[in-house]
Design a protein around this motif. Structure first.
Motif, short mmCIF file in Angstrom:
data_model
loop_
_atom_site.label_atom_id
_atom_site.label_comp_id
_atom_site.label_asym_id
_atom_site.label_seq_id
_atom_site.Cartn_x
_atom_site.Cartn_y
_atom_site.Cartn_z
N SER A 42 0.85 -1.19 0.00
CA SER A 42 0.00 0.00 0.00
C SER A 42 0.89 1.24 0.00
N TYR A 108 -7.19 10.65 10.23
CA TYR A 108 -7.81 9.33 10.13
C TYR A 108 -8.36 8.90 11.48
N ARG A 128 -10.28 7.58 6.47
CA ARG A 128 -9.31 8.62 6.20
C ARG A 128 -9.94 9.78 5.42
N SER A 130 -8.12 12.80 3.25
CA SER A 130 -6.74 13.03 2.81
C SER A 130 -6.65 14.00 1.64
N PHE A 155 -9.73 13.14 -0.99
CA PHE A 155 -10.51 11.92 -1.02
C PHE A 155 -10.80 11.42 0.39
N SER A 157 -11.63 7.54 2.39
CA SER A 157 -11.51 6.10 2.18
C SER A 157 -11.91 5.36 3.46
N GLU A 159 -11.30 1.40 5.01
CA GLU A 159 -10.57 0.14 4.79
C GLU A 159 -10.73 -0.77 5.99
N LYS A 177 -12.51 3.83 -1.84
CA LYS A 177 -11.97 5.19 -1.83
C LYS A 177 -12.79 6.04 -2.79
N TYR A 178 -13.11 7.26 -2.34
CA TYR A 178 -13.89 8.17 -3.18
C TYR A 178 -13.16 9.50 -3.30
N GLN A 191 -12.80 4.04 -6.23
CA GLN A 191 -11.67 3.12 -6.35
C GLN A 191 -11.77 2.05 -5.27
N ALA A 215 -3.21 -1.05 -4.88
CA ALA A 215 -3.03 0.28 -4.27
C ALA A 215 -1.56 0.65 -4.25
#
Length: 277
Positions: A42, A108, A128, A130, A155, A157, A159, A177-178, A191, A215
């Motif tokens: 990652s 985060y 997150r 970011s 973005f 995300s 996880e 993730k957007y 994503q 990623a």
């Protein structure tokens, strides 16, 4: 009287058994530590210092970052993170002008998702928010001086992380993730980052593992496959020696609209994380 004594004995025995069961019942809250273990595949994981040679475009890359939790409330933690990576062109006369600089920072939260109740481990989650900005700097031929921002995006995300290294020899991270804002419409808005580490060897502080990732860069889609040898030191720091092949968008944000496939080798220093007490 005899029957009464037998009943009392059975009640005491039942109570003792119940107390013993309460003492040995596993509760994940007693062991949970709200931190995140960075998987090597990652790219946007800040706790590292690394140097790599990227065979295409024949650049060295320097990476440095840090992230940590500044607030913990019960099983939830909130933290901040930052990472910078730079591309240095390699010339034969031992010159390495810095051409690009990318900056990642954000906040985060790490929290449990107890889908199975209190006796089974919950899903380890991370949310997150970011930002990334990408710059050409004064080593680039088209920049006379200073810094020039070329591309930026923000973005969110979500996880989840599964660490099954000891029992089943793998680590897995899955997410969504957007990208809700970007200067220049380059990235896909939705994503699905995923990283899998297969750990066939784990002994005496040494690990050998293979990584598959979707990623592998700051701009998805970026795929990679590689192998890593990791040595965990007595100080709980880790040293990685790795080689990988990556395919997809360039890792240097100013060129992220272009395809860049190739091999790289590198050394990465980080820190071992303990997910449970």
């Amino acid at each position: 009287m005899k029957k009464y004594c037998i009943v009392v004995f059975l009640l005491l025995l039942t109570a003792s058994f119940a107390n013993a069961q309460d003492e040995i019942v596993y509760s994940w809250k007693d062991h949970w530590i709200p931190i995140w273990e960075e998987l090597r595949g990652s790219f946007l994981e800040p706790n590292r210092f690394a140097t790599a040679f990227d065979f295409k475009p024949q650049w060295y890359r320097l990476e440095a970052g840090y992230g940590g939790e500044f607030l913990k409330i019960s099983t939830v933690a909130i933290g901040a993170e930052g990472l910078i990576w730079s591309g240095l062109e390699a010339f034969k006369d031992f010159r390495f002008p810095v051409e690009t600089a990318d900056y990642f920072f954000g906040v985060y939260s790490i929290f449990p998702l107890p889908l199975w109740g209190g006796n089974l481990d919950p899903w380890r989650m991370r949310f997150r928010l970011s930002h990334i900005s990408s710059h050409l700097v004064d080593g680039a031929p088209s920049i006379a001086g200073g810094s020039s921002s070329q591309f930026s995006r923000e973005f969110v995300s979500l996880e989840t992380l599964f660490d099954e290294t000891e029992k089943n020899h793998f680590r897995l991270s899955l997410g969504i993730k957007y990208v809700f804002h970007q200067i220049m419409d380059i990235e896909q808005r939705l994503q699905f980052p995923a990283v899998l580490d297969l750990v066939p060897y784990d002994k005496d502080g040494n690990q050998l593992f293979a990584t598959i990732s979707t990623a592998a860069g700051p701009t998805l889609a970026e795929y990679s496959a590689g192998i890593t040898f990791r040595r965990t030191l007595e100080s709980k720091n880790t040293a990685d020696l790795y080689a990988e092949y990556h395919a997809g968008r360039s890792r240097y944000g100013v060129y992220s609209a272009s395809q860049q496939d190739g091999f790289e080798v590198g050394i990465r220093l980080g820190a071992k994380k303990e997910l449970e007490k």
